[in-house]
Design a protein around this motif. Structure first.
Motif, short mmCIF file in Angstrom:
data_model
loop_
_atom_site.label_atom_id
_atom_site.label_comp_id
_atom_site.label_asym_id
_atom_site.label_seq_id
_atom_site.Cartn_x
_atom_site.Cartn_y
_atom_site.Cartn_z
N GLY A 241 32.90 34.00 58.91
CA GLY A 241 33.49 33.80 60.22
C GLY A 241 33.02 32.57 60.96
N ALA B 250 31.66 31.29 52.88
CA ALA B 250 32.75 30.92 53.79
C ALA B 250 32.53 29.55 54.47
CB ALA B 250 32.96 32.04 54.81
N LYS C 164 34.46 34.03 43.06
CA LYS C 164 35.15 35.29 43.35
C LYS C 164 36.60 35.31 42.89
CE LYS C 164 34.03 35.21 47.78
NZ LYS C 164 33.67 35.56 49.17
N GLY C 165 37.22 36.47 43.06
CA GLY C 165 38.60 36.72 42.64
C GLY C 165 38.59 37.76 41.54
N THR D 204 35.40 38.38 38.86
CA THR D 204 34.38 37.50 39.47
C THR D 204 33.31 37.12 38.44
OG1 THR D 204 34.71 38.32 41.72
CG2 THR D 204 32.50 37.47 41.20
N ASN E 250 39.98 45.91 42.57
CA ASN E 250 41.44 45.90 42.51
C ASN E 250 42.01 45.07 43.65
OD1 ASN E 250 42.04 47.78 44.89
ND2 ASN E 250 40.60 49.00 43.67
N ALA E 251 43.32 44.90 43.63
CA ALA E 251 43.98 44.01 44.58
C ALA E 251 43.95 44.52 46.02
CB ALA E 251 45.41 43.73 44.12
N GLY F 30 38.46 39.64 55.05
CA GLY F 30 37.33 40.47 55.44
C GLY F 30 36.56 41.06 54.27
N SER F 31 37.20 41.21 53.11
CA SER F 31 36.46 41.86 52.02
C SER F 31 35.31 40.98 51.53
CB SER F 31 37.37 42.33 50.89
OG SER F 31 38.29 41.35 50.55
N ASP G 45 33.44 39.16 53.38
CA ASP G 45 32.34 39.29 54.35
C ASP G 45 31.45 40.49 54.00
OD1 ASP G 45 33.57 37.16 55.70
OD2 ASP G 45 34.80 38.54 56.88
N HIS H 114 30.41 46.36 45.29
CA HIS H 114 31.51 46.01 46.19
C HIS H 114 32.86 46.37 45.56
CE1 HIS H 114 34.23 42.67 47.74
NE2 HIS H 114 33.80 43.18 48.89
N1 APR Z 1 41.06 41.90 42.28
C1 APR Z 1 39.75 42.14 42.44
N2 APR Z 1 39.01 41.63 43.45
C2 APR Z 1 39.62 40.85 44.35
C3 APR Z 1 40.99 40.55 44.26
C4 APR Z 1 41.72 41.12 43.16
N3 APR Z 1 43.03 40.89 42.98
N4 APR Z 1 41.32 39.75 45.30
C5 APR Z 1 40.19 39.54 46.01
N5 APR Z 1 39.16 40.21 45.46
C6 APR Z 1 37.78 40.21 45.93
C7 APR Z 1 37.09 38.91 45.63
O1 APR Z 1 36.49 38.90 44.36
C8 APR Z 1 36.06 38.85 46.76
O2 APR Z 1 34.94 39.62 46.47
O3 APR Z 1 37.75 40.33 47.34
C9 APR Z 1 36.82 39.44 47.93
C10 APR Z 1 37.55 38.39 48.78
O4 APR Z 1 36.67 37.51 49.35
P1 APR Z 1 37.16 36.20 50.13
O5 APR Z 1 38.11 35.46 49.29
O6 APR Z 1 35.96 35.52 50.62
O7 APR Z 1 38.03 36.75 51.33
P2 APR Z 1 37.74 36.99 52.86
O8 APR Z 1 36.99 38.23 53.06
O9 APR Z 1 39.06 36.92 53.51
O10 APR Z 1 36.95 35.86 53.43
C11 APR Z 1 36.98 35.83 54.84
O11 APR Z 1 36.34 33.59 54.74
O12 APR Z 1 37.82 32.22 55.81
C12 APR Z 1 36.52 32.69 55.78
O13 APR Z 1 35.19 32.67 57.67
C13 APR Z 1 36.22 33.40 57.05
O14 APR Z 1 34.37 34.86 56.87
C14 APR Z 1 35.76 34.77 56.68
C15 APR Z 1 35.98 34.87 55.24
#
Ligand code: APR
Ligand code: MG
Length: 279
Positions: A107, A132, A189-190, A193, A209-210, A216-217, A219, A246
């Motif tokens: 954030g 982030a 990540k993604g 991971t 999973n998706a 937020g996830s 964070d 997680h």
């Molecule tokens: N399958 C499994 N895991 C997934 C999938 C998927 N299809 N999509 C996302 N994830 C997991 C990722 O591996 C990761 O652990 O969810 C989490 C997403 O993390 P971020 O991409 O960092 O997403 P987000 O929580 O939106 O980050 C928000 O980023 O923009 C900045 O400051 C903002 O703090 C905020 C943060």
């Protein structure tokens, strides 16, 4: 030229490496964490990160945020203390005493102040999670305590200049090369991971999973990483277990509910049930 040595990190690996909470332990046994996160426009990131850190067992937690953000966190999470104007204090090198690990970024904007705060934290010898807004292209100093970077692909592109499409084809090797060259732990990540270590090894997480594909996830993951980094002796297990835990929380939700409806804040509600199988 160093071929990555990788393995999928399983539930059995987590169970085997999950530290037991000794009956005679006290709050000092589980670390004293510092979180620098959240702005008045994005207070939720600091809340999610702090909640996840506390649920993941950290002994003590200080959150550096504005009075507005601190007020919101305090009403949701009476268990933490606050460092007002913390970002400014940290930029000036006025670090709170007795911290044992820190996390910066959720954030926060990618601006000069955040960069200066990250530089101050890198000068300390605290295990450090960088996420982030605090993820930028920079040099990492030689230090004893681990640095864990948690980019999603877009952030990794920003950190390295390598286009997403180029490294996604070869993400394990790319992550390990980056971890080796920079002496850091890289959590790329993604889906699937990659957790890459400076020694050239990597762990792959296939859980999750998706439902996690939602603001937020990430964070929450940063909070879990902080708690585990602050309380484990084995930092490699701490990083891999945090990513698994997680993701497993999202899978637990999906067992009985629609993945579409998962909120990052729901992860905190599933944590007690998921961790029950590890401790
Ligand atoms: N399958 C499994 N895991 C997934 C999938 C998927 N299809 N999509 C996302 N994830 C997991 C990722 O591996 C990761 O652990 O969810 C989490 C997403 O993390 P971020 O991409 O960092 O997403 P987000 O929580 O939106 O980050 C928000 O980023 O923009 C900045 O400051 C903002 O703090 C905020 C943060
Ligand atoms: Mg994120």
């Amino acid at each position: 030229p160093h071929k990555a040595k990788w393995k999928v990190w399983t539930k059995e690996d987590v169970k085997r490496t999950f530290p037991k909470r000794k009956p005679g332990s006290h709050k000092g046994s589980f670390g004293n964490g510092l979180i620098i996160a959240g702005t008045d426009e994005m207070p939720g990131a600091a809340i999610l990160c702090s909640l996840a850190a506390k649920r993941s067992g950290i002994g003590k937690l200080t959150v550096a945020a504005s009075r507005f953000v601190s007020g919101i966190i305090a009403s949701r999470l009476p268990e933490c203390v606050f460092l007002h104007d913390g970002l400014k204090k940290i930029v000036e090198g006025r670090m709170p005493e007795k911290m044992t690990a820190a996390a910066i970024g959720p954030g926060l904007p990618s601006d000069e102040t955040v960069e200066l705060a990250a530089a101050q934290l890198l000068k300390t010898n605290l295990p450090l999670i960088i996420d982030a807004g605090a993820l930028t292209k920079r040099q990492y100093p030689k230090r004893e305590a681990p640095v864990i970077l948690t980019p999603h692909p877009g952030e990794f592109q920003k950190m390295t200049g390598i286009p997403v499409a180029d490294f996604q084809k070869n993400r394990i090797q790319t992550a390990v090369d980056f971890a080796r060259e920079n002496g850091v732990i890289l959590v790329l990540k993604g889906r699937n991971t990659v957790i890459a270590f400076p020694d050239g090894e990597a762990r792959i997480n296939t859980a999750g999973n998706a439902g996690l594909a939602k603001g937020g996830s990430g964070d929450s993951l940063t909070g879990i990483l902080l708690a585990f980094a602050a309380s484990y002796k084995d930092i490699k297990a701490a990083a891999a277990n945090a990513v698994y835990f997680h993701a497993a929380c999202a899978d637990y939700w999906k067992e009985t509910r629609a993945e579409t409806t998962l909120l990052a804040s729901d992860l905190n509600e599933t944590m007690p049930f998921v961790m029950k199988e590890f401790e």
